[in-house]
Design a protein around this motif. Structure first.
Motif, PDB file in Angstrom:
ATOM      1  N   LEU A   1      26.970  86.080  19.289  1.00 29.64           N
ATOM      2  CA  LEU A   1      26.568  85.572  20.604  1.00 29.64           C
ATOM      3  C   LEU A   1      26.322  86.707  21.584  1.00 29.64           C
ATOM      4  O   LEU A   1      25.435  86.645  22.422  1.00 29.64           O
TER       5      LEU A   1
ATOM      6  N   ALA B   1      19.017  85.672  25.573  1.00 28.34           N
ATOM      7  CA  ALA B   1      18.744  84.404  26.243  1.00 28.34           C
ATOM      8  C   ALA B   1      18.789  83.295  25.221  1.00 28.34           C
ATOM      9  O   ALA B   1      18.398  83.481  24.075  1.00 28.34           O
ATOM     10  N   ARG B   2      19.285  82.146  25.643  1.00 22.03           N
ATOM     11  CA  ARG B   2      19.412  81.023  24.709  1.00 22.03           C
ATOM     12  C   ARG B   2      18.550  79.855  25.165  1.00 22.03           C
ATOM     13  O   ARG B   2      18.455  79.564  26.357  1.00 22.03           O
TER      14      ARG B   2
ATOM     15  N   ARG C   1      22.231  71.599  24.560  1.00 18.68           N
ATOM     16  CA  ARG C   1      22.565  72.432  25.698  1.00 18.68           C
ATOM     17  C   ARG C   1      24.021  72.230  26.121  1.00 18.68           C
ATOM     18  O   ARG C   1      24.738  73.166  26.451  1.00 18.68           O
TER      19      ARG C   1
ATOM     20  N   ASP D   1      30.469  78.621  25.502  1.00 21.54           N
ATOM     21  CA  ASP D   1      30.739  79.432  26.657  1.00 21.54           C
ATOM     22  C   ASP D   1      29.507  80.161  27.173  1.00 21.54           C
ATOM     23  O   ASP D   1      29.511  81.369  27.355  1.00 21.54           O
ATOM     24  N   GLY D   2      28.454  79.448  27.363  1.00 26.70           N
ATOM     25  CA  GLY D   2      27.272  80.107  27.904  1.00 26.70           C
ATOM     26  C   GLY D   2      26.243  79.077  28.271  1.00 26.70           C
ATOM     27  O   GLY D   2      26.304  77.934  27.838  1.00 26.70           O
ATOM     28  N   GLY D   3      25.305  79.457  29.070  1.00 23.42           N
ATOM     29  CA  GLY D   3      24.264  78.530  29.470  1.00 23.42           C
ATOM     30  C   GLY D   3      23.116  78.593  28.495  1.00 23.42           C
ATOM     31  O   GLY D   3      23.082  79.433  27.610  1.00 23.42           O
ATOM     32  N   ALA D   4      22.180  77.687  28.622  1.00 27.40           N
ATOM     33  CA  ALA D   4      20.975  77.739  27.812  1.00 27.40           C
ATOM     34  C   ALA D   4      19.869  77.045  28.583  1.00 27.40           C
ATOM     35  O   ALA D   4      20.136  76.142  29.363  1.00 27.40           O
ATOM     36  N   VAL D   5      18.665  77.488  28.372  1.00 29.77           N
ATOM     37  CA  VAL D   5      17.519  76.854  28.999  1.00 29.77           C
ATOM     38  C   VAL D   5      17.094  75.718  28.092  1.00 29.77           C
ATOM     39  O   VAL D   5      16.968  75.918  26.888  1.00 29.77           O
TER      40      VAL D   5
ATOM     41  N   PRO E   1      12.349  71.327  25.304  1.00 22.15           N
ATOM     42  CA  PRO E   1      12.271  70.409  24.169  1.00 22.15           C
ATOM     43  C   PRO E   1      11.168  70.800  23.198  1.00 22.15           C
ATOM     44  O   PRO E   1      10.345  71.671  23.492  1.00 22.15           O
TER      45      PRO E   1
END
Lengths: 168, 386
Positions: free
Chosen positions: B138, B143-144, B152, B160-164, B167
């Motif tokens: 990770l 970027a995820r 998401r 423990d992280g954000g993601a854009v 779809p």
């Protein structure tokens, strides 16, 4: 000679430990450098959005929006989060709809979208760096002493409603 | 931009992730970028020209099914060689937490890495045993991207992280150009005829098939020639449950359909009905029906309302209300003008979900990842050639 064994074991342990420590130190450095780079990119995108907002404000004679953009551009580090949130609020209050896309509006919407991405990535990378700093070994040997403690840039999601029509 | 994409699953077997990667790669190439896809596949299997075969994949029982993946020292060497030769500006891996080429590529990567998470799977069993390795992987990702709201949420809560959230795209042309099934959709006049479509798991209550069934059962006796075309996994017996015997021959059941037959099925209906009562995070099937040119009738869920442009690209009805659905269907079947108007607006709206539009959003994430690695802002001309 039984004594030789102990020497070999000690040497092996020292080698493995040194390799692990070097690797950990490199990892801590890498995570900090990356968080710092993401911070610079975020900074550039904040500037871009403020500049785009200023152009739009001039075009529309929007005094409050212009002021918010100027304040965001000139803000001191400790006031910056509040100033950027203010600019987001001003942009949300601005009418960005319309059939015929105005280039200044398109620029503001695009800059906000890119800022949202930069903010997201920056937050993730700062989190990674901070979690590396919290490791006991890193703290014990003060491996992160050469780096400033990375800071979250705590602002609201700058995505604008004009963008919501797109997939979400 | 030079883009390296890694597919964890073999191209020798079809699958959702593979389709996604092919569509994305072709859209990116269409936008003028250089793309190389590394995937497990036999050297002699027929592959698109931009795919590099990384050797045979071994079947491995995994998370309840069999995944064909490549992993090991030979694969590692191949990944490293591909990375070195490709000299990519950005590396885009899919499902990096599976034991696969994706994971190897992440661990060997030096530059910006973008990762797409397709499933809502939290972590594999092998990974659970190695929390430290998980963190290492990770950490290398810049970027995820998550393909669904669910994927998401897993990112945010478990990893423990954000993601854009971006779809899947819809290959609009594939749906728009498909040939209708022979004999369908048939005629549709005032007071008679017309074909309704439903695709999905009709035994799953949240898909709302029961609401469509009630509306159909109420409407069919008064509307000669009205037919219902259903596709999806399940038994014919379950499908016919609650439908009077005399109406059963007006329901055509296709069973599970391939991607190609799905497009043909959607081209074969006058009205596509999505009576879902909840749980649908995006409404992929709606965009596909829109691309196929069917007029969409959907329940008023927030996600559906967004996809249907607030009701301008399709008819919305109160969620769970079979009586309202029946009224909606009867009115629309009698009104070809309104059907055409809705379908025409839908064709415009669905362009936002077409692969080129989705690929542009993915490109923005690439840019963000590159910028976050270099600490600057990219030149627009470099990002968008031509």
């Amino acid at each position: 000679m039984p004594g030789m064994w102990w020497v070999l074991v000690v040497v092996a342990v020292v080698v493995v430990l040194t390799a692990y420590l070097t690797w950990t130190a490199a990892r801590v450095d890498r995570l900090h450098e990356r968080a710092a780079a993401a911070g610079r990119a975020l900074d550039a995108h904040l500037m871009r959005r403020a500049a785009a907002a200023a152009v739009l404000a001039e075009e529309r004679y929007a005094v409050e929006l212009y002021a918010a953009a100027r304040i965001a551009l000139d803000a001191e580090p400790e006031e910056r989060e509040a100033a950027e949130n203010d600019l987001t609020r001003q942009l949300r209050a601005t009418d960005l709809a319309g059939e015929d896309p105005d280039p200044a509006v398109v620029a503001v919407v695009a800059a906000s979208r890119r800022l949202a991405l930069a903010r997201q990535v920056h937050t993730d990378l700062v989190r990674d760096a901070l979690s590396a700093r919290r490791r006991p070994l890193v703290r014990l040997l003060r491996m992160s002493r050469r780096h400033d403690r990375p800071r979250y840039f705590d602002v609201d999601d700058p995505t604008l409603a004009a963008d919501a029509l797109r997939v979400s | 931009m030079r883009i390296g994409i890694v597919c964890p699953y073999s191209f020798d077997v079809p699958g959702g992730v593979q389709n996604h990667i092919v569509d994305l790669a072709e859209a990116l190439i269409g936008l003028g970028h250089e793309v190389s896809v590394l995937a497990p596949a036999d050297e002699d299997s027929p592959l698109p020209p931009y795919v590099v075969a990384a050797g045979r994949a071994v079947p491995l029982p995994y998370n309840g099914s069999v995944a064909r993946i490549a992993f090991g020292p030979v694969s590692t060497a191949r990944v490293r060689r591909w990375l070195a030769r490709g000299d990519f500006d950005v590396l885009h891996v899919h499902e990096p937490l599976t034991l696969s080429l994706s994971l190897l590529a992440v661990l060997s990567a030096r530059g910006p890495v973008v990762a797409t998470f397709h499933t809502a799977m939290t972590r594999s069993r092998a990974m659970a045993a190695a929390q430290g390795v998980l963190q290492l992987v990770l950490e290398r990702i810049t970027a995820r991207i998550a393909v669904s709201a669910l994927a998401r949420r897993v990112q945010v809560e478990h990893l423990d992280g954000g993601a854009v959230e971006i779809p899947n795209g819809v290959a609009v042309a594939k749906f728009a150009d498909a040939a209708p099934l022979p004999g369908w959709p048939g005629e549709c006049g005032v007071g008679h005829g017309g074909t309704l479509g439903f695709l999905g798991r009709f035994t799953e209550p949240r898909k709302g098939f029961a609401i469509l069934r009630d509306a159909f059962v109420a409407l069919a006796p008064h509307r000669p020639g009205l037919r219902l075309l259903v596709a999806g996994p399940g038994d014919r017996a379950d499908l016919y449950h609650g439908i009077p015997a005399e109406l059963r021959d007006r329901i055509e059941f296709l069973g599970m359909v391939s991607e190609r037959d799905k497009a043909r099925m959607l081209r074969s209906v006058h009205l596509y009905v999505a009576p879902n009562t909840g749980g649908e995070s995006f409404g992929m099937i709606l965009t596909e029906a829109m691309a196929a040119g069917a007029t969409v009738v959907a329940s008023e869920l927030d996600a559906f309302r967004r996809v249907l442009d607030g009701g301008r690209a399709g008819q919305l009805f109160p969620t769970g209300d079979a009586v309202a659905l029946r009224r909606c269907l009867a009115e629309l079947l009698d009104d070809p003008g309104r059907r055409t108007a809705l379908a025409a607006h839908a064709r415009g709206a669905v362009a936002a979900f077409d692969w080129p539009a989705v690929a542009r959003r993915v490109l923005e994430v690439y840019e963000t990842a590159i910028e976050a690695t270099d600490g600057g802002v990219l030149d627009q001309e470099w990002v968008e050639p031509r």
